[in-house]
Write a protein that holds these residues in place. Structure first.
Motif, short mmCIF file in Angstrom:
data_model
loop_
_atom_site.label_atom_id
_atom_site.label_comp_id
_atom_site.label_asym_id
_atom_site.label_seq_id
_atom_site.Cartn_x
_atom_site.Cartn_y
_atom_site.Cartn_z
N ASN A 49 83.43 -28.15 -81.39
CA ASN A 49 84.39 -28.39 -80.33
C ASN A 49 83.79 -29.13 -79.14
N GLN A 50 82.56 -28.75 -78.78
CA GLN A 50 81.92 -29.37 -77.62
C GLN A 50 80.43 -29.48 -77.85
N VAL A 51 79.83 -30.55 -77.33
CA VAL A 51 78.38 -30.73 -77.34
C VAL A 51 77.91 -30.77 -75.90
N THR A 52 76.84 -30.05 -75.62
CA THR A 52 76.35 -29.97 -74.25
C THR A 52 74.83 -29.99 -74.23
N SER A 53 74.26 -30.13 -73.05
CA SER A 53 72.81 -30.11 -72.92
C SER A 53 72.31 -28.70 -73.23
N PRO A 54 71.08 -28.56 -73.70
CA PRO A 54 70.56 -27.23 -74.07
C PRO A 54 70.63 -26.22 -72.93
N ASP A 55 70.35 -26.66 -71.70
CA ASP A 55 70.31 -25.71 -70.59
C ASP A 55 71.70 -25.28 -70.13
N GLN A 56 72.74 -25.95 -70.59
CA GLN A 56 74.11 -25.58 -70.21
C GLN A 56 74.90 -24.93 -71.34
N LEU A 57 74.24 -24.70 -72.47
CA LEU A 57 74.95 -24.23 -73.65
C LEU A 57 75.73 -22.94 -73.39
N LEU A 58 75.04 -21.91 -72.92
CA LEU A 58 75.72 -20.63 -72.73
C LEU A 58 76.72 -20.70 -71.59
N GLU A 59 76.44 -21.51 -70.60
CA GLU A 59 77.39 -21.67 -69.49
C GLU A 59 78.70 -22.27 -70.00
N VAL A 60 78.59 -23.31 -70.84
CA VAL A 60 79.79 -23.95 -71.37
C VAL A 60 80.53 -23.01 -72.33
N ALA A 61 79.78 -22.33 -73.20
CA ALA A 61 80.40 -21.39 -74.14
C ALA A 61 81.08 -20.25 -73.39
N THR A 62 80.45 -19.75 -72.34
CA THR A 62 81.02 -18.66 -71.56
C THR A 62 82.28 -19.11 -70.83
N ALA A 63 82.27 -20.33 -70.30
CA ALA A 63 83.47 -20.85 -69.62
C ALA A 63 84.65 -20.94 -70.60
N LEU A 64 84.37 -21.40 -71.81
CA LEU A 64 85.42 -21.46 -72.84
C LEU A 64 85.91 -20.06 -73.18
N ALA A 65 84.97 -19.13 -73.34
CA ALA A 65 85.34 -17.75 -73.67
C ALA A 65 86.18 -17.12 -72.57
N GLN A 66 85.81 -17.35 -71.33
CA GLN A 66 86.54 -16.75 -70.22
C GLN A 66 87.95 -17.34 -70.09
N THR A 67 88.08 -18.63 -70.38
CA THR A 67 89.41 -19.25 -70.36
C THR A 67 90.33 -18.58 -71.38
N ILE A 68 89.80 -18.35 -72.57
CA ILE A 68 90.59 -17.70 -73.62
C ILE A 68 90.87 -16.25 -73.28
N ALA A 69 89.86 -15.57 -72.69
CA ALA A 69 89.99 -14.15 -72.37
C ALA A 69 91.08 -13.89 -71.33
N GLU A 70 91.41 -14.90 -70.54
CA GLU A 70 92.45 -14.75 -69.52
C GLU A 70 93.87 -14.83 -70.11
N LYS A 71 93.97 -15.30 -71.34
CA LYS A 71 95.29 -15.41 -71.97
C LYS A 71 95.72 -14.06 -72.54
#
Length: 262
Positions: free
Chosen positions: A182-204
């Protein structure tokens, strides 16, 4: 949920999001029987947890998971080997049947059984350094954890055959181009990006999110007419749920909804 005395799995929770980290860094998180048992147990426990809405699965060190532990099964007879494969199948099924969306945050190698775990997840966020592959052909074997059929359904027969028959590794960009990432990101931002996606879904609305996972997974191999009928039936069941009534009321009243998972 604490770590349940897990050896190969770290469990952390932040709000509605639970993050699971594979902990066999010295072996590139290669999957042995004990790790499979821990993952199976953990996902079964998550199944009915109302305080968990989204799961992130990632690896420690340089790899997500570099496949099954070949050293463990190298001396097996046929019966032991099939038992090992069956434990793996239970693990993949526990991930697939978890009603909560599971996001793979792939930090490095995801090979063999590791790639099959990725294919069992619902979404994939990958580091630019990630590598994906099903290299079992190099051992004179074929993938046994669902990788053949899932790759076929994910990328089509031509790309799947090329990937499976050569055993070559895909880059994160190739995975993105093939729509298995779904998304490619820099190594140092991986968990930040995954967590942002998870939190967006968790709000639904949780019941709607869980329903969408089920409808997509089960409708994929059904006829269009059957799948659409299933969609309509699920919609009808959701209409009088607390969350649906809250979502409709919040829209009319022009306010943010507050979903409770009922």
């Amino acid at each position: 949920m604490n770590n349940q005395n897990y050896v190969y799995l770290k469990v952390e929770q932040n709000g509605w999001v639970m993050t699971l980290t594979l902990l066999r860094e010295a072996k590139l998180n290669a999957m042995n029987s004990a790790m499979m048992a821990e993952l199976t147990d953990c996902f079964r426990r998550i199944h009915d947890r109302s305080d968990v809405r989204v799961v992130i699965l990632t690896g420690s060190g340089k790899a997500f998971m570099a496949g099954a532990d070949i050293e463990e099964y190298s001396g097996f007879d046929l019966g032991a080997f099939f038992s090992f494969q069956n434990k793996g199948r239970e693990m993949y099924r526990a991930i697939e049947e978890c009603p909560k969306p599971v996001i793979a945050a792939v930090n490095g190698y995801a090979l063999g059984g590791g790639f099959e775990i990725v294919l069992a997840c619902d979404m994939v966020v990958a580091s630019e350094k990630a590598k994906f592959g099903l290299p079992e052909v190099n051992l004179g074997l074929v993938p046994g954890g669902g990788g053949v059929q899932k790759a076929l359904r994910a990328v089509g027969p031509y790309a799947a055959k090329e990937m499976l028959m050569t055993g070559r590794f895909l880059t994160a960009q190739e995975g993105l181009d093939l729509r298995i990432i779904n998304q490619v990101t820099s190594p140092d931002q991986l968990l930040e990006v995954a967590t942002a996606l998870a939190q967006t879904i968790a709000e639904k609305a949780p019941l709607a999110v869980q329903g969408l996972k089920k409808l997509v997974n089960e409708g994929r191999d059904a006829s269009l007419e059957t799948a659409q009928a299933y969609d309509r039936a699920y919609l009808a069941n959701l209409f009088y749920s607390t969350d649906a009534q809250e979502g409709i009321a919040a829209f009319v009243e022009k306010r943010p909804p507050v979903f409770v998972g009922k």
